[in-house]
Design an enzyme around this catalytic site. Structure first.
Site, PDB file in Angstrom:
ATOM      1  N   CYS A  85       4.552   2.330   5.426  1.00  0.00           N
ATOM      2  CA  CYS A  85       3.629   3.464   5.547  1.00  0.00           C
ATOM      3  C   CYS A  85       4.314   4.535   6.384  1.00  0.00           C
ATOM      4  O   CYS A  85       3.769   5.027   7.373  1.00  0.00           O
ATOM      5  CB  CYS A  85       2.317   3.024   6.177  1.00  0.00           C
ATOM      6  N   GLY A 110      -5.484  -6.080   3.994  1.00  0.00           N
ATOM      7  CA  GLY A 110      -5.956  -5.376   2.809  1.00  0.00           C
ATOM      8  C   GLY A 110      -5.129  -5.664   1.574  1.00  0.00           C
ATOM      9  O   GLY A 110      -5.665  -5.969   0.501  1.00  0.00           O
TER      10      GLY A 110
END
Length: 489
Positions: free
Chosen positions: A422, A303
């Site tokens: 993350c 992504g």
């Protein structure tokens, strides 16, 4: 009709009813009762695969629904049942422990998963109690057996004897301290709740926000799309509305991004808005000198690499997307299929730790989205909170240090490295960066907060630190961390 004939017919009917009752009592319960419905069976299969093969629910469920033709409201029900049960596993296990006459580790795992599914329907979904119990018992009869079905029925009736708020009071009263109360009632392992509280304080926020953060982790996130610059625009994504912070972000009103042509052809994709923000901030940071060659060091599933590639195409730059595992490299290729070829130098498989040695000072920008515990994405990967352990940190943080050293060696003097995780865990964020910089005199910190503010569409609440920590309960994003570093001569 004579009385004798009426009596004879009555005796015949009575005998027939008796035979039917005897036949029914001799049948297995699974023969007596219909099978469980397809949506509940699908949720059960997801839980079993997650438990048996360490699968991820978000990868297992969609193809299973397609294969079985489960669509519409049934698909939505199956999704909430599976994800919600996995997300609230700790809470439901604590409730079930009050209702079962043995330790839960002595309950057959398949039966325990059915009980969890039933508990979520009773306590966490708008399902009538009688339907939740009877349908869960039906799944048990079909998938596990008649004996366990009776056990499941008895336990779920005990669960349904109290509403959720009363169960939470019971669990809270048994917890030894405030952190333990939040952990059990908000369904997080205690070590994760403790780590998140420490991360809040270390990032300049208040420990009192922990309850709101844990509650946000338990909210099912909406699908966020990225409109890749030069390839698509937010306005082109029918049925989506602009995101909160990033110019590229759009929030999908439905739940099937694959229905959009832009997603199918790769000009748009599914990407958390926090992930978009940190990528845009790295792309917007000022480099000294040329700005022609960029590296995504750990690119899978692609992504961020696709967003970087789209931006690079507009600026005349080229991107190298590196991934350590071949199957994830293939995911990167799929994500970047719409990026103009001129902007993609290569998509390759290799160990990011070697790049700094093999290609020293070869890149103007480097994105290091480091492998981490993923504690910032617990909303999206509901099983992760139960799968991770504190022992994972040692291996991961050692890898993160090696990768960051390699990234700093791979960027040329004047170039910029974006260190992203993350996870808000301070061992994976501040501690890793501090440890690496303590050993190097050729690196300076940049103001990542200012870089994020510069690309945000509206004023974004950040603390006064130069690194950036996003939060689900504050920003509505995954808990992404960003540190920006410039290599000095």
């Amino acid at each position: 009709m004579s009385a004798d004939r009426r009596d004879a017919k009555g005796r015949q009917r009575g005998a027939a009813r008796a035979r039917g009752a005897r036949n029914q009592s001799q049948q297995a319960p699974g023969q007596r009762r219909r099978t469980g419905d397809p949506a509940r069976n699908a949720a059960y299969d997801v839980l079993r695969q997650v438990a048996d093969s360490d699968a991820y629910a978000n990868l297992v469920l969609p193809p299973l629904l397609r294969e079985r033709g489960i669509v519409g409201r049934d698909a939505a029900f199956a999704t909430e049942l599976a994800y919600g049960t996995l997300r609230m596993l700790g809470r439901y296990d604590a409730v079930l422990a009050q209702c079962v006459d043995r330790p839960l580790d002595r309950v057959d795992p398949a039966v325990l998963d059915v009980l969890r599914l039933g508990a979520h329907q009773v306590l966490g979904m708008r399902v009538a109690t009688h339907a939740a119990v009877s349908e869960t018992v039906a799944v048990t009869r079909e998938r596990v057996g008649a004996g366990p079905a009776q056990f499941v029925n008895a336990v779920l009736r005990k669960v349904s004897a109290r509403p959720l708020d009363q169960w939470l009071e019971v669990l809270a009263s048994q917890a030894p301290d405030g952190l333990a109360r939040l952990a059990v009632t908000q369904s997080h392992p205690a070590w994760i709740a403790r780590a998140l509280r420490e991360a809040l304080v270390a990032s300049g926020r208040s420990a009192s926000e922990l309850g709101d953060l844990l509650a946000a982790d338990n909210e099912a996130p909406r699908v966020t799309l990225v409109a890749r610059p030069g390839l698509s625009a937010v306005a082109d994504l029918n049925g989506a509305e602009p995101g909160r912070w990033a110019t590229t972000a759009a929030v999908l009103q439905g739940s099937d991004p694959g229905a959009l042509e832009a997603v199918r052809d790769g000009t748009a994709g599914v990407q958390d808005e926090g992930s978009q923000l940190v990528t845009l901030a790295l792309a917007g940071a000022v480099v000294d000198g040329p700005d022609e060659r960029w590296l995504d060091m750990c690119a899978g599933p692609g992504g961020k690499a696709a967003l970087l590639g789209a931006i690079a195409a507009e600026r005349g730059a080229r991107v190298v997307a590196n991934e350590s595992q071949e199957h994830r490299t293939e995911l990167v290729r799929r994500s970047m299929k719409a990026v103009p070829r001129a902007a993609v130098e290569s998509i390759r498989t290799g160990d990011g730790r070697d790049i700094g040695t093999d290609e020293p000072a070869a890149y103007d920008r480097v994105l290091l989205d480091a492998p981490c515990t993923g504690l910032g994405a617990l909303r999206r990967r509901p099983e992760s909170r139960w799968r991770r352990t504190p022992s994972d940190l040692g291996t991961l943080t050692a890898l993160q240090r090696e990768l960051l050293d390699s990234a700093l060696d791979a960027v040329r003097p004047g170039g910029v490295v974006g260190y992203v995780t993350c996870s808000p865990h301070i061992a994976e964020t501040q501690v890793v960066v501090d440890d690496v910089l303590r050993r190097r005199a050729d690196v300076e910190r940049l103001d990542a907060a200012e870089a994020v503010r510069a690309v945000a569409t509206t004023e974004i609440p950040l603390t006064d630190r130069t690194d950036v920590q996003l939060w689900p309960h504050v920003h509505g994003t995954d808990a992404m961390h960003l540190t920006l570093l410039r290599r000095r001569a």
